[in-house]
Design an enzyme around this catalytic site. Structure first.
Site, PDB file in Angstrom:
ATOM      1  N   ASP A  16     -13.384 -55.110  30.864  1.00  0.00           N
ATOM      2  CA  ASP A  16     -14.371 -55.773  31.721  1.00  0.00           C
ATOM      3  C   ASP A  16     -14.438 -57.270  31.426  1.00  0.00           C
ATOM      4  O   ASP A  16     -14.185 -57.698  30.299  1.00  0.00           O
ATOM      5  CB  ASP A  16     -15.749 -55.112  31.496  1.00  0.00           C
ATOM      6  N   HIS A  33      -8.048 -61.571  36.841  1.00  0.00           N
ATOM      7  CA  HIS A  33      -7.331 -60.290  36.797  1.00  0.00           C
ATOM      8  C   HIS A  33      -5.888 -60.504  36.325  1.00  0.00           C
ATOM      9  O   HIS A  33      -5.353 -59.707  35.562  1.00  0.00           O
ATOM     10  CB  HIS A  33      -7.350 -59.610  38.175  1.00  0.00           C
ATOM     11  N   LEU A 127       4.127 -43.945  22.811  1.00  0.00           N
ATOM     12  CA  LEU A 127       2.751 -44.109  23.281  1.00  0.00           C
ATOM     13  C   LEU A 127       2.572 -43.567  24.709  1.00  0.00           C
ATOM     14  O   LEU A 127       3.383 -43.846  25.595  1.00  0.00           O
ATOM     15  CB  LEU A 127       2.387 -45.607  23.269  1.00  0.00           C
TER      16      LEU A 127
END
Ligand code: IPE
Ligand code: IPE
Ligand code: MG
Length: 236
Positions: A16, A33, A127
């Site tokens: 956020d 962003h 991962l």
């Protein structure tokens, strides 16, 4: 107090603060962003270094569809480009890609890159990178309830057999262990419809930093804080 936690097996992050990061610099939100995408790359790298098995990133919520069209378009363009450009790196790094959420709601160009990333990394064993896209936890839970109700109505499942384990297996996250550590950046103290079921016993770390400023050292600090926590799971 015993200080005994190992490296978290699963880290989930509510990324956020991109918009505020950009505002503070007099830039359009889309630039925030874009800067946030670099922090994603760094988080993946840090998790690989630490030996984390699962990293779930909240990238776009079901409520984010209520944002201005211009911002949604910028986010979708960025998602498409991010997946297209990062796929070779994911393949090289043995990363296995997954996506959770109402993926059908995403533009076809994004779905295409998502499918491609899932398919081409399916055999990878390093991962697990999970992007939550068009994701809402209440929708996930109601979807599971609906599916179970349909199965019960069709006589395929005995309602008495529905326990936590069976319910979990009907969530988008089936086969993914619950997060050990939940991080939210930008100082907001809320969950915003993210993994409500799965975070029942997650340790929570809130960082005041905006997501584009959240770097390797910040993630390591959060993991160190996690290691100092005493997880009790309702016992003593
Ligand atoms: C997080 O940053 C990214 C998404 C929700 C898509 P925000 O866009 O929410 O940035 P702030 O919270 O407005 O600063
Ligand atoms: C949560 O952030 C969603 C993502 C990070 C993708 P928001 O910025 O949408 O959440 P609120 O509106 O502050 O609760
Ligand atoms: Mg926000």
């Amino acid at each position: 107090m015993d200080i005994s936690n190992e490296t978290p097996r699963h880290i989930a992050i509510i990324m956020d603060g991109n918009g505020r990061w950009a505002n503070a610099r007099g830039l359009p939100r889309a630039d925030g962003h874009r800067a946030g995408a670099e922090s994603v790359r760094e988080a993946v790298e840090t998790c690989r270094q630490l030996g984390v098995d699962y990293l779930t990133l909240y990238a776009f919520s079901s409520e984010n569809w209520n944002r201005p069209k211009k911002e949604i378009n910028a986010l979708m363009d960025l998602l498409e480009r991010f997946l297209r450009e990062k796929l070779p790196e994911m393949l090289k790094q043995n990363v296995r890609f997954h996506a959770i959420g109402k993926l059908d709601a995403l533009p076809p160009k994004c779905r295409k890159q998502i499918d491609r990333a899932i398919t081409s990394t399916a055999e990878n064993t390093g991962l697990n990178l999970i992007l939550a896209l068009s994701y809402g936890s209440r929708e996930e839970i109601t979807d599971a309830a609906r599916e179970l109700a349909s199965k019960a109505a069709a006589g395929e499942i005995d309602p008495a057999s529905i326990d936590n384990e069976v319910f979990s297996q009907h969530l988008y996250t089936k086969d993914i262990p619950d997060p050990d550590l939940l991080i939210r950046t930008s100082g907001e103290l809320r969950i915003s419809n993210f993994l409500l079921w799965q975070i029942s016993y997650s340790e929570i770390v809130i960082s005041p930093k905006f997501w584009p400023d959240f770097k390797n050292a910040d993630l390591r600090a959060a993991v160190e804080e996690y290691a100092r926590r005493h997880r009790r799971f309702g016992t003593v």
